[in-house]
Write a protein that holds these residues in place. Sequence first.
Motif, PDB file in Angstrom:
ATOM      1  N   LEU A   1      47.524 -13.613   9.198  1.00 57.93           N
ATOM      2  CA  LEU A   1      47.790 -12.432   8.378  1.00 57.93           C
ATOM      3  C   LEU A   1      49.300 -12.326   8.278  1.00 57.93           C
ATOM      4  O   LEU A   1      49.990 -12.201   9.287  1.00 57.93           O
ATOM      5  N   ARG A   2      49.796 -12.406   7.052  1.00 59.60           N
ATOM      6  CA  ARG A   2      51.243 -12.387   6.852  1.00 59.60           C
ATOM      7  C   ARG A   2      51.576 -11.468   5.686  1.00 59.60           C
ATOM      8  O   ARG A   2      50.706 -11.043   4.934  1.00 59.60           O
ATOM      9  N   SER A   3      52.852 -11.194   5.537  1.00 57.27           N
ATOM     10  CA  SER A   3      53.296 -10.361   4.428  1.00 57.27           C
ATOM     11  C   SER A   3      52.905 -10.997   3.098  1.00 57.27           C
ATOM     12  O   SER A   3      52.941 -12.229   2.952  1.00 57.27           O
ATOM     13  N   LEU A   4      52.516 -10.152   2.161  1.00 59.59           N
ATOM     14  CA  LEU A   4      52.286 -10.635   0.798  1.00 59.59           C
ATOM     15  C   LEU A   4      53.612 -11.066   0.195  1.00 59.59           C
ATOM     16  O   LEU A   4      54.655 -10.487   0.511  1.00 59.59           O
ATOM     17  N   LYS A   5      53.569 -12.066  -0.662  1.00 60.62           N
ATOM     18  CA  LYS A   5      54.760 -12.550  -1.358  1.00 60.62           C
ATOM     19  C   LYS A   5      54.454 -12.610  -2.851  1.00 60.62           C
ATOM     20  O   LYS A   5      53.295 -12.805  -3.245  1.00 60.62           O
ATOM     21  N   ILE A   6      55.470 -12.491  -3.656  1.00 63.51           N
ATOM     22  CA  ILE A   6      55.291 -12.598  -5.105  1.00 63.51           C
ATOM     23  C   ILE A   6      54.623 -13.921  -5.461  1.00 63.51           C
ATOM     24  O   ILE A   6      53.817 -14.003  -6.380  1.00 63.51           O
ATOM     25  N   GLU A   7      54.904 -14.961  -4.685  1.00 64.98           N
ATOM     26  CA  GLU A   7      54.301 -16.269  -4.930  1.00 64.98           C
ATOM     27  C   GLU A   7      52.781 -16.262  -4.758  1.00 64.98           C
ATOM     28  O   GLU A   7      52.099 -17.195  -5.178  1.00 64.98           O
ATOM     29  N   ASP A   8      52.237 -15.211  -4.149  1.00 64.28           N
ATOM     30  CA  ASP A   8      50.788 -15.087  -3.975  1.00 64.28           C
ATOM     31  C   ASP A   8      50.089 -14.563  -5.224  1.00 64.28           C
ATOM     32  O   ASP A   8      48.856 -14.548  -5.288  1.00 64.28           O
ATOM     33  N   ALA A   9      50.845 -14.137  -6.213  1.00 63.59           N
ATOM     34  CA  ALA A   9      50.276 -13.448  -7.380  1.00 63.59           C
ATOM     35  C   ALA A   9      49.199 -14.270  -8.089  1.00 63.59           C
ATOM     36  O   ALA A   9      48.131 -13.741  -8.433  1.00 63.59           O
ATOM     37  N   GLU A  10      49.446 -15.539  -8.310  1.00 61.29           N
ATOM     38  CA  GLU A  10      48.474 -16.361  -9.039  1.00 61.29           C
ATOM     39  C   GLU A  10      47.136 -16.431  -8.294  1.00 61.29           C
ATOM     40  O   GLU A  10      46.063 -16.290  -8.885  1.00 61.29           O
ATOM     41  N   ARG A  11      47.191 -16.608  -6.982  1.00 62.16           N
ATOM     42  CA  ARG A  11      45.954 -16.693  -6.187  1.00 62.16           C
ATOM     43  C   ARG A  11      45.247 -15.327  -6.119  1.00 62.16           C
ATOM     44  O   ARG A  11      44.017 -15.268  -6.190  1.00 62.16           O
ATOM     45  N   VAL A  12      46.015 -14.256  -5.999  1.00 61.40           N
ATOM     46  CA  VAL A  12      45.426 -12.913  -6.007  1.00 61.40           C
ATOM     47  C   VAL A  12      44.679 -12.701  -7.316  1.00 61.40           C
ATOM     48  O   VAL A  12      43.529 -12.241  -7.323  1.00 61.40           O
ATOM     49  N   GLU A  13      45.305 -13.055  -8.428  1.00 58.20           N
ATOM     50  CA  GLU A  13      44.643 -12.912  -9.735  1.00 58.20           C
ATOM     51  C   GLU A  13      43.382 -13.763  -9.815  1.00 58.20           C
ATOM     52  O   GLU A  13      42.356 -13.317 -10.323  1.00 58.20           O
ATOM     53  N   GLU A  14      43.466 -14.973  -9.316  1.00 53.64           N
ATOM     54  CA  GLU A  14      42.311 -15.871  -9.361  1.00 53.64           C
ATOM     55  C   GLU A  14      41.110 -15.256  -8.639  1.00 53.64           C
ATOM     56  O   GLU A  14      39.998 -15.215  -9.173  1.00 53.64           O
ATOM     57  N   LEU A  15      41.325 -14.761  -7.427  1.00 51.99           N
ATOM     58  CA  LEU A  15      40.216 -14.201  -6.648  1.00 51.99           C
ATOM     59  C   LEU A  15      39.788 -12.825  -7.158  1.00 51.99           C
ATOM     60  O   LEU A  15      38.591 -12.531  -7.237  1.00 51.99           O
ATOM     61  N   ALA A  16      40.755 -11.983  -7.477  1.00 51.58           N
ATOM     62  CA  ALA A  16      40.446 -10.609  -7.892  1.00 51.58           C
ATOM     63  C   ALA A  16      39.825 -10.545  -9.280  1.00 51.58           C
ATOM     64  O   ALA A  16      39.270  -9.513  -9.658  1.00 51.58           O
ATOM     65  N   SER A  17      39.884 -11.621 -10.026  1.00 56.69           N
ATOM     66  CA  SER A  17      39.290 -11.648 -11.365  1.00 56.69           C
ATOM     67  C   SER A  17      37.765 -11.700 -11.342  1.00 56.69           C
ATOM     68  O   SER A  17      37.120 -11.506 -12.370  1.00 56.69           O
ATOM     69  N   ASP A  18      37.185 -11.958 -10.194  1.00 63.56           N
ATOM     70  CA  ASP A  18      35.732 -12.046 -10.064  1.00 63.56           C
ATOM     71  C   ASP A  18      35.114 -10.653 -10.247  1.00 63.56           C
ATOM     72  O   ASP A  18      35.507  -9.699  -9.572  1.00 63.56           O
ATOM     73  N   TYR A  19      34.136 -10.558 -11.107  1.00 66.55           N
ATOM     74  CA  TYR A  19      33.451  -9.289 -11.366  1.00 66.55           C
ATOM     75  C   TYR A  19      32.915  -8.665 -10.077  1.00 66.55           C
ATOM     76  O   TYR A  19      32.999  -7.449  -9.874  1.00 66.55           O
TER      77      TYR A  19
END
Length: 177
Positions: free
Chosen positions: A11-29
């Motif tokens: 568990l680490r601090s979120l980074k701006i570089e995580d944005a693409e992966r966050v979008e990928e996973l959070a896009s799931d209905y």
Amino acid sequence: MKRIETERLLLRSLKIEDAERVEELASDYDIAKTTLNIPHPYPEGSAAPFIKSMLEAEKENKMATFAIIEKSSSSLIGTMSIGNNTEHKRGELAYWIGKPYWGKGYGTEAAKAVIRYGFDEFGLQKVFAAAFTDNPGSWRIMEKIGMKHEGTLRNHVIKWGKSVDLHYYGILKEELK
């Protein structure tokens, strides 16, 4: 930079570089329907502003937000945050785990560590969390980490134009095992 290690997770601090992966996973209905604030469809480019807002709240010591990383794959699999209400010494636990990682115990493992972080680092006396009543995966995590059901708030929020009930759970510092 915050960093907590558990048996299977980092568990680490979120980074701006995580944005693409966050979008990928959070896009799931199925992720969006189980959370209050994740929209569907997830707007392209909106993860970076979300991450920036979390980092800004951290600077003000209002919360800590973690990227949940599966050690075996080094992949971000979700996020978890804990609020810091200094006046009342309580914090709200909030999380989502990417659908491919459901049912593996990752939410429970991360939540145990983040609750301890809230008690140890923020000096909280209580941590609470809420889940839609039709989302047993989320409220079962709360039960597994020792949180007690404190009540159900009927028609408490509106999700996609429909009133939704919320289960609330809480744990006190002295109840942590």
